[in-house]
Motif scaffolding. Structure first.
Motif, PDB file in Angstrom:
ATOM      1  N   VAL A 325     -21.410  29.915 -12.656  1.00 52.75           N
ATOM      2  CA  VAL A 325     -21.096  30.237 -13.462  1.00 52.75           C
ATOM      3  C   VAL A 325     -21.810  31.743 -14.391  1.00 52.75           C
ATOM      4  O   VAL A 325     -22.728  30.718 -14.686  1.00 52.75           O
ATOM      5  CB  VAL A 325     -20.745  29.663 -14.871  1.00 52.75           C
ATOM      6  CG1 VAL A 325     -20.028  30.035 -16.225  1.00 52.75           C
ATOM      7  CG2 VAL A 325     -19.796  28.467 -14.392  1.00 52.75           C
ATOM      8  N   GLU A 328     -22.792  34.896 -20.431  1.00 50.38           N
ATOM      9  CA  GLU A 328     -22.798  36.829 -21.230  1.00 50.38           C
ATOM     10  C   GLU A 328     -22.807  37.744 -21.046  1.00 50.38           C
ATOM     11  O   GLU A 328     -22.553  38.830 -20.936  1.00 50.38           O
ATOM     12  CB  GLU A 328     -22.011  36.214 -22.675  1.00 50.38           C
ATOM     13  CG  GLU A 328     -20.985  35.469 -22.986  1.00 50.38           C
ATOM     14  CD  GLU A 328     -19.995  36.072 -23.338  1.00 50.38           C
ATOM     15  OE1 GLU A 328     -19.696  37.079 -22.975  1.00 50.38           O
ATOM     16  OE2 GLU A 328     -18.935  35.268 -23.000  1.00 50.38           O
ATOM     17  N   GLU A 418     -14.280  37.147 -16.583  1.00 49.04           N
ATOM     18  CA  GLU A 418     -13.283  36.214 -17.094  1.00 49.04           C
ATOM     19  C   GLU A 418     -12.903  34.888 -16.181  1.00 49.04           C
ATOM     20  O   GLU A 418     -13.695  34.042 -17.546  1.00 49.04           O
ATOM     21  CB  GLU A 418     -12.304  37.109 -18.205  1.00 49.04           C
ATOM     22  CG  GLU A 418     -11.547  36.321 -18.797  1.00 49.04           C
ATOM     23  CD  GLU A 418     -12.771  36.194 -20.730  1.00 49.04           C
ATOM     24  OE1 GLU A 418     -13.105  35.192 -21.204  1.00 49.04           O
ATOM     25  OE2 GLU A 418     -13.329  37.076 -20.765  1.00 49.04           O
ATOM     26  N   LYS A 421     -16.579  33.699 -15.830  1.00 46.94           N
ATOM     27  CA  LYS A 421     -17.528  32.757 -17.249  1.00 46.94           C
ATOM     28  C   LYS A 421     -16.933  31.207 -17.920  1.00 46.94           C
ATOM     29  O   LYS A 421     -17.888  30.827 -18.204  1.00 46.94           O
ATOM     30  CB  LYS A 421     -17.151  34.500 -18.355  1.00 46.94           C
ATOM     31  CG  LYS A 421     -18.045  35.349 -18.708  1.00 46.94           C
ATOM     32  CD  LYS A 421     -18.129  36.037 -19.995  1.00 46.94           C
ATOM     33  CE  LYS A 421     -16.543  36.428 -19.812  1.00 46.94           C
ATOM     34  NZ  LYS A 421     -16.691  37.431 -21.052  1.00 46.94           N
ATOM     35  N   THR A 422     -15.657  31.003 -17.308  1.00 45.14           N
ATOM     36  CA  THR A 422     -14.780  29.809 -17.825  1.00 45.14           C
ATOM     37  C   THR A 422     -14.612  28.900 -16.416  1.00 45.14           C
ATOM     38  O   THR A 422     -13.913  28.446 -16.510  1.00 45.14           O
ATOM     39  CB  THR A 422     -13.526  30.563 -18.571  1.00 45.14           C
ATOM     40  OG1 THR A 422     -12.888  31.044 -17.298  1.00 45.14           O
ATOM     41  CG2 THR A 422     -13.575  31.492 -19.641  1.00 45.14           C
ATOM     42  N   LEU A 425     -14.380  25.353 -16.904  1.00 45.99           N
ATOM     43  CA  LEU A 425     -13.501  25.028 -17.462  1.00 45.99           C
ATOM     44  C   LEU A 425     -12.300  25.238 -17.099  1.00 45.99           C
ATOM     45  O   LEU A 425     -11.721  24.373 -17.714  1.00 45.99           O
ATOM     46  CB  LEU A 425     -14.036  26.236 -19.519  1.00 45.99           C
ATOM     47  CG  LEU A 425     -13.373  25.181 -20.072  1.00 45.99           C
ATOM     48  CD1 LEU A 425     -13.584  24.417 -20.862  1.00 45.99           C
ATOM     49  CD2 LEU A 425     -13.152  26.868 -21.416  1.00 45.99           C
ATOM     50  N   LEU A 426     -12.970  25.773 -15.994  1.00 44.01           N
ATOM     51  CA  LEU A 426     -10.557  26.368 -15.549  1.00 44.01           C
ATOM     52  C   LEU A 426     -10.673  24.753 -15.174  1.00 44.01           C
ATOM     53  O   LEU A 426      -9.944  24.249 -14.996  1.00 44.01           O
ATOM     54  CB  LEU A 426     -10.512  27.030 -14.954  1.00 44.01           C
ATOM     55  CG  LEU A 426      -9.500  27.281 -14.429  1.00 44.01           C
ATOM     56  CD1 LEU A 426      -8.634  27.364 -15.396  1.00 44.01           C
ATOM     57  CD2 LEU A 426      -9.394  28.358 -13.674  1.00 44.01           C
ATOM     58  N   MET A 500      -5.563  30.752 -13.988  1.00 39.18           N
ATOM     59  CA  MET A 500      -6.759  30.832 -15.363  1.00 39.18           C
ATOM     60  C   MET A 500      -5.001  31.410 -16.150  1.00 39.18           C
ATOM     61  O   MET A 500      -5.245  31.714 -17.203  1.00 39.18           O
ATOM     62  CB  MET A 500      -7.585  32.170 -15.329  1.00 39.18           C
ATOM     63  CG  MET A 500      -7.896  32.607 -16.579  1.00 39.18           C
ATOM     64  SD  MET A 500      -9.240  33.689 -16.117  1.00 39.18           S
ATOM     65  CE  MET A 500      -8.586  34.883 -15.843  1.00 39.18           C
TER      66      MET A 500
END
Length: 513
Positions: A325, A328, A418, A421-422, A425-426, A500
């Motif tokens: 991951v 930021e 994007e 970064k996720t 979590l996805l 996503m």
């Protein structure tokens, strides 16, 4: 009155719907009354006489050889046969005491001149059908070279008339695409895919549910990619009809059907079935339930890799995704490095690279033809290689047509960042079926060595670390390693984007931020 059989024939069922059979019957009836003949039984057939094996014709001959009648009345010689083998059977009837009659020719088989004239006309009838067949083949080959399919449209397409390309069926074409996508997910066997597509409403030309043979025919048909493959000759032509299935998806389905992509039947729908292999013996890790828990076991006796719990596999996947991951800060740096002139440079490089690859593939096809003409390869090898090369060329041209412009690449990169970064979590929010897709599209090598889980990420996951100068895993491999930025068009990445987007839409519908 002499008892006779009457034989009438047309070549196809469609011709049988016209007046030809009635016209033949009327002419035979008039001829019989004028020559003191009685038609005791009629034999009607709707099949071509160019090929042997007509059932009605053979049944009639068997009865004539048993002297069920003393004569056989037919309209013309070409109605009786268009091949010399069947004509021989007719010309031998006088040996059994049966006399052939032909209404239009008026030939007498009892004279030398009559038999000679009949034999000549039989030869002419066979030559006519032979020449017609050759001319038809030429016409069909000419249509195929033009990119037209001169036969009935496959399921998913509509016939639009002679000399016109097949049109996509607005109802069935999307279902055909879904069938390929579902099978490529490896969540369906042919049998379960058949049930699923019948439930979704996919029907054959007769508006009947598909059969097993029907679903296999669909999955094997290159027509859906824009290529026309003639099964009998093995030749492949580029069609001008609109494709339904991307070439890459079609190739993926063929790999799965050939058994080169692991198991595709999930009887119990275990979460990671078919995804992991033993690092020692390369055998698949087989799931089994013990005391309410799912274990994955290497079935080879004496292998150091015994069993591993499904929870441990899940934890290993989460940990590997988490370390990939982007923070930021890292995403900000990459965004700065991948914008501006870098986007223009990638678009130019990508276009040039694809143009060169398409040109090289076309040259390879030309060299293959030269090898055939020089007798360096046989016809069977040529057709096999030609089909593979045309599929590859079709795939490259699809990429070429979809080459992104500067704005599209910039948007693609923002979406990619994007996703990175996720990523973890996805996975955590995904449903079981989606989790399988994430694992399949994120990691190329998935092995269990003893109690350890080893996952090798695909190049699209390693790209950010490489561009940031962070060592991660093995050196990058793949066709796009020479291009800067995101590996645009990567099928694994495209599937991750879809998941996503679905996740974002679902959360928006639920009122979540």
């Amino acid at each position: 009155m002499k008892p006779c059989f009457g034989y009438i024939r047309v070549s196809t069922q469609k011709q049988g719907e016209g007046v030809s059979l009635d016209a033949q019957k009327d002419a035979i009836t008039v001829f019989a009354s004028q020559n003191s003949l009685t038609i005791t039984e009629w034999f009607e057939e709707k099949r071509t006489a160019a090929k042997r094996g007509r059932p009605v014709f053979n049944q009639m001959l068997r009865q004539l050889k048993k002297r069920k009648a003393e004569g056989l009345v037919m309209h013309k010689i070409d109605r009786s046969s268009r091949n010399l083998r069947d004509w021989t059977l007719i010309s031998e009837l006088p040996r059994y005491g049966v006399k052939p009659y032909f209404v239009m020719e008026g030939l007498d088989f009892e004279t030398r001149g009559g038999r000679l004239s009949a034999n000549l006309q039989a030869v002419i009838a066979e030559d006519y059908i032979f020449n017609l067949r050759e001319e038809t083949k030429k016409g069909i080959h000419g249509r195929l070279k033009q990119g037209l399919f001169p036969f009935r449209a496959p399921v998913g397409y509509l016939d639009t008339g002679r000399g016109q390309p097949k049109a996509r069926d607005p109802k069935k074409a999307p279902l055909i695409r879904e069938a390929f996508e579902l099978y490529a997910s490896r969540q369906f066997s042919l049998r379960t895919l058949l049930q699923e597509m019948n439930q979704r409403g996919l029907r054959n030309h007769d508006n009947q549910p598909l059969t097993m043979r029907g679903i296999e025919t669909i999955l094997n048909n290159t027509f859906y990619t824009g290529l026309i493959t003639i099964k009998r000759s093995g030749c492949t032509f580029r069609g001008i009809h609109e494709p339904v299935v991307p070439t890459r998806l079609f190739a993926r389905v063929q790999e799965i059907k050939a058994g080169r992509s692991g198991p595709k039947t999930t009887r119990h729908n275990h979460l990671f079935q078919g995804l992991f292999r033993c690092g020692y013996c390369n055998n698949p890790m087989t799931p089994e339930i013990q005391k309410g828990r799912t274990y994955y076991r290497c079935q080879k006796s004496g292998c150091p890799t015994a069993t591993i719990r499904e929870e441990q596999l899940d934890q290993a996947i989460r940990w590997n995704l988490q370390r990939l991951v982007l923070t930021e800060e890292a995403a900000f740096k990459l965004k700065a490095a991948w914008c501006g002139d870098a986007v223009t440079k990638e678009a130019t490089q990508r276009q040039t690279s694809l143009d060169l690859r398409v040109a090289e593939q076309e040259k390879r096809l030309e060299r293959l033809t030269d090898l055939l003409l020089d007798d360096a390869i046989d016809q069977e090898t040529y057709r096999s290689r030609q089909a593979d090369m045309r599929l590859r060329l079709q795939e490259l041209k699809e990429k070429q047509a979809d080459t992104p412009d500067v704005d599209k690449i910039a948007k693609y990169r923002r979406e990619y960042l994007e996703l990175m970064k996720t990523l973890c979590l996805l996975y955590e929010m995904a449903k079981p079926r989606e989790k399988r897709e994430i694992v399949e599209n994120a990691f190329s090598n998935r092995v269990v060595v003893g109690k350890n889980v080893e996952l090798e990420p695909y190049i699209w996951l390693r790209r950010p670390q490489n561009d940031l100068g962070v060592p991660n895993g093995a050196p990058a491999r793949g066709r796009d390693t020479d291009l800067p930025g995101v590996p645009y068009g990567c099928p694994h990445l495209e599937k991750m984007f879809k998941m996503m987007r679905r996740a974002i839409e679902n959360h928006a519908d639920e009122g979540m931020p």
